[in-house]
Scaffold this motif. Structure first.
Motif, mmCIF file in Angstrom:
data_model
loop_
_atom_site.group_PDB
_atom_site.id
_atom_site.type_symbol
_atom_site.label_atom_id
_atom_site.label_comp_id
_atom_site.label_asym_id
_atom_site.label_seq_id
_atom_site.Cartn_x
_atom_site.Cartn_y
_atom_site.Cartn_z
ATOM 1 N N ASP A 109 97.974 33.588 -106.621
ATOM 2 C CA ASP A 109 97.401 32.163 -106.581
ATOM 3 C C ASP A 109 98.464 31.199 -107.097
ATOM 4 O O ASP A 109 98.166 30.031 -106.253
ATOM 5 C CB ASP A 109 96.419 31.990 -107.847
ATOM 6 C CG ASP A 109 95.194 32.874 -107.544
ATOM 7 O OD1 ASP A 109 94.779 33.160 -106.555
ATOM 8 O OD2 ASP A 109 94.679 33.641 -108.808
ATOM 9 N N ARG A 144 93.673 17.699 -96.592
ATOM 10 C CA ARG A 144 92.842 18.462 -97.279
ATOM 11 C C ARG A 144 91.412 18.000 -96.838
ATOM 12 O O ARG A 144 90.760 19.355 -96.638
ATOM 13 C CB ARG A 144 93.043 18.169 -98.928
ATOM 14 C CG ARG A 144 94.461 18.949 -99.503
ATOM 15 C CD ARG A 144 94.245 19.018 -100.800
ATOM 16 N NE ARG A 144 93.652 17.960 -101.732
ATOM 17 C CZ ARG A 144 94.490 17.047 -102.080
ATOM 18 N NH1 ARG A 144 95.787 17.166 -102.113
ATOM 19 N NH2 ARG A 144 94.059 15.794 -102.799
ATOM 20 N N CYS A 193 89.622 21.300 -94.896
ATOM 21 C CA CYS A 193 88.695 21.796 -96.102
ATOM 22 C C CYS A 193 87.815 22.602 -95.428
ATOM 23 O O CYS A 193 87.535 23.691 -96.055
ATOM 24 C CB CYS A 193 88.321 21.032 -97.039
ATOM 25 S SG CYS A 193 87.002 19.876 -96.476
ATOM 26 N N CYS A 194 86.960 22.197 -94.529
ATOM 27 C CA CYS A 194 86.007 22.806 -93.791
ATOM 28 C C CYS A 194 86.190 23.868 -92.832
ATOM 29 O O CYS A 194 85.338 24.677 -92.070
ATOM 30 C CB CYS A 194 84.761 21.888 -93.493
ATOM 31 S SG CYS A 194 84.416 20.606 -94.617
ATOM 32 N N PHE A 212 90.801 28.761 -93.370
ATOM 33 C CA PHE A 212 92.086 27.519 -93.734
ATOM 34 C C PHE A 212 91.936 27.091 -95.301
ATOM 35 O O PHE A 212 90.877 26.725 -95.656
ATOM 36 C CB PHE A 212 91.937 26.291 -93.006
ATOM 37 C CG PHE A 212 92.685 26.640 -91.684
ATOM 38 C CD1 PHE A 212 94.085 26.059 -91.309
ATOM 39 C CD2 PHE A 212 92.295 27.450 -90.691
ATOM 40 C CE1 PHE A 212 94.692 26.285 -90.147
ATOM 41 C CE2 PHE A 212 93.038 27.865 -89.573
ATOM 42 C CZ PHE A 212 94.109 26.968 -89.420
ATOM 43 N N ASP A 213 92.748 27.530 -95.932
ATOM 44 C CA ASP A 213 92.901 27.121 -97.364
ATOM 45 C C ASP A 213 94.270 26.319 -97.681
ATOM 46 O O ASP A 213 95.191 26.972 -97.822
ATOM 47 C CB ASP A 213 92.762 28.318 -98.273
ATOM 48 C CG ASP A 213 92.609 28.144 -99.632
ATOM 49 O OD1 ASP A 213 91.922 27.053 -99.804
ATOM 50 O OD2 ASP A 213 92.498 29.230 -100.423
ATOM 51 N N VAL A 237 99.378 25.932 -96.140
ATOM 52 C CA VAL A 237 98.033 26.299 -95.750
ATOM 53 C C VAL A 237 98.104 27.823 -95.576
ATOM 54 O O VAL A 237 99.107 28.480 -95.227
ATOM 55 C CB VAL A 237 97.396 25.797 -94.535
ATOM 56 C CG1 VAL A 237 96.283 26.366 -94.092
ATOM 57 C CG2 VAL A 237 97.697 24.519 -94.091
ATOM 58 N N ASP A 238 97.234 28.622 -96.443
ATOM 59 C CA ASP A 238 97.005 29.835 -96.221
ATOM 60 C C ASP A 238 96.128 30.075 -95.089
ATOM 61 O O ASP A 238 94.910 29.730 -95.165
ATOM 62 C CB ASP A 238 96.345 30.324 -97.617
ATOM 63 C CG ASP A 238 96.315 31.863 -97.800
ATOM 64 O OD1 ASP A 238 95.923 32.615 -96.682
ATOM 65 O OD2 ASP A 238 96.539 32.474 -98.880
ATOM 66 N N ASP A 274 93.534 32.787 -92.988
ATOM 67 C CA ASP A 274 93.012 33.977 -93.036
ATOM 68 C C ASP A 274 92.612 34.223 -91.666
ATOM 69 O O ASP A 274 91.807 33.447 -91.089
ATOM 70 C CB ASP A 274 91.956 34.060 -94.012
ATOM 71 C CG ASP A 274 91.147 35.241 -93.971
ATOM 72 O OD1 ASP A 274 91.707 36.483 -93.391
ATOM 73 O OD2 ASP A 274 89.977 35.177 -93.960
#
Ligand code: T4K
Length: 405
Positions: free
Chosen positions: A122, A274, A278-279, A283-284, A301-302, A304
């Motif tokens: 984290d 952000r 964000c949506c 993408f985090d 950005v993480d 996935d």
């Protein structure tokens, strides 16, 4: 704007931007301010060896960070080497593998072995737990990295260091202008080390500095930094020329004046990123504790791949086609880079979080040269990639992935 995937730069369409947008955008003071500072150097005919501009910068940095001493050096890597020597470390140092390679290589240059620790998934930083897991008998210190300007868990690392009789110091290369519990980074551990490389939010072209509240350690840092030192730390047989020049200090002083403004701008653009990202599935955006001070220089950005339909590497390639030079920081982890992958193979499969992050994290452009319109453009591009992932992926697999890599 892109309407079809044939419009993408990667597939030979026109790039979205007419010039590169890269991470770590440089901040330039107005030419007149820089010229006035340089004029003083020419008038005094004094270029280096701890001149008045370096002394002024050291005072201002110490003041800004609320520490007793700031010791300026030629760059952050040398400042880390000098810190390791000033702390009189021996054997090995526990250090995260998920960092810029300079952190580990500075230790090697100081004659120390890195003991690579994994990081917390984290925070992306080491914790007392990850250090304990990696600990060996010859470790004499812990070197934490406040990655992206997010502080290491200083209290638990201090407790571990006291329990084991270890030194604790920090690579704060990303963390100028950041705080922990309201206290500026710079005052934690025995020593903290900063970079003022051109791509940093505080920029002296090349440059770095070490901070400490310990008068003896400050003396040691100043001695090791200079072969001709008049300081009193005489147990340092090995010294180095790590001095900062007057020209670097002029640049650093101007950048320090501009730091609050640059951090404010970064914060606005960070918030815009952000909001726009964000949506998006997969993408985090890595968040900061907004109760603390932060320079917001790092938009991480993480990605996935399952959620986004494209991997982090695909996104980098597609952005590159649009002249957006996103970075895969830090890929691979230091444990997989030479010389460590050969000298210390025991770490190769021992650091799963580092390996995972180094495959997923993406750094997007931020800093003085980036405008809100740039951020809107970059986010619109990313949205287009994700919305058209199903059509893009086979094209990448059909050769475009390797063609320009
Ligand atoms: N510890 C950590 C955690 C660090 O991140 C760093 C440095 C250090 C220690 C060591 O501090 P220093 O010894 O560097 O003071 C950059 C920087 O060179 C480096 O300072 C930084 N970290 C690292 C994370 O990134 P690159 O190779 O990724 O970026 P670079 O220099 O290629 O610049 C990026 C883009 O900016 C380029 O594509 C072109 C543009 N650019 C760059 C410069 C220097 C310009 O347009 N003009 C310029 O003058 O390393």
């Amino acid at each position: 704007a892109k309407r079809r995937i044939d419009d993408l730069g990667r597939f030979d369409g026109e790039p979205f931007f007419d010039s590169p947008r890269h991470v770590g955008q440089l901040n330039f003071p107005e030419w007149d301010r820089f010229r006035a500072g340089m004029q003083g150097i020419f008038d005094r005919r004094f270029f280096t060896n701890h001149g008045p501009k370096v002394r002024e910068l050291e005072e201002r940095l110490a003041d800004h960070l609320g520490v007793r001493h700031a010791v300026c050096m030629a760059n952050g890597t040398l400042a880390l080497m000098v810190a390791a020597r000033a702390l009189e470390l021996t054997g090995a140092v526990a250090v995260p593998a998920f960092t810029f390679i300079a952190t580990a290589q500075a230790l090697s240059w100081a004659g120390l072995d890195p003991v690579f620790c994994d990081v917390d998934p984290d925070t992306h930083n080491i914790s007392a737990r990850t250090v304990r897991e990696a600990m060996t008998d010859d470790v004499s210190a812990i070197l934490g990295v406040h990655l992206w300007g997010r502080p290491c868990p200083v209290d638990e690392l201090s407790a571990l260091a006291s329990e084991r009789g270890l030194r604790l110091f920090f690579d704060a290369a990303h963390a100028v202008g950041c705080s922990l519990n309201g206290r500026m980074i710079g005052g934690f551990g025995d020593v903290e080390v900063f970079s003022m490389h051109a791509t940093k939010v505080l920029n002296s072209a090349e440059g770095g500095f070490a901070t400490t509240d310990d008068d003896g350690l400050a003396d040691a840092l100043r001695t090791v930094r200079n072969f001709h030192s008049t300081e009193t730390f005489i147990t340092a047989p090995l010294r180095i020329n790590a001095k900062m020049s007057e020209a670097q200090a002029v640049m650093g002083l101007l950048s320090l004046e501009d730091l609050p403004r640059n951090c404010r701008r970064n914060a606005e653009l960070h918030a815009l990123y952000r909001e726009r990202l964000c949506c998006l599935p997969g993408f985090d955006v890595v968040a900061f504790d907004e109760r603390e001070a932060n320079n917001h220089q790092y938009l991480i950005v993480d990605v996935d791949a399952d959620g986004a339909g494209l991997s982090r590497n695909d996104i980098v390639l597609l952005l590159e086609g649009e002249r957006v030079l996103a970075r895969r920081y830090f890929t691979p982890g230091a444990h997989r880079c030479p010389p460590y992958r050969d000298d210390f193979p025991q770490y190769l499969d021992a650091l799963p979080v580092t390996d995972r992050l180094s495959e997923r994290l993406l750094q997007l452009p931020l800093g003085e040269g980036i405008t809100a319109a740039d951020v809107e453009g970059i986010c619109a591009l990313i949205r287009f990639f994700v919305e058209n992932a199903a059509a893009i992926r086979p094209r990448l697999e059909g050769g475009h992935r390797e063609a320009k890599a």
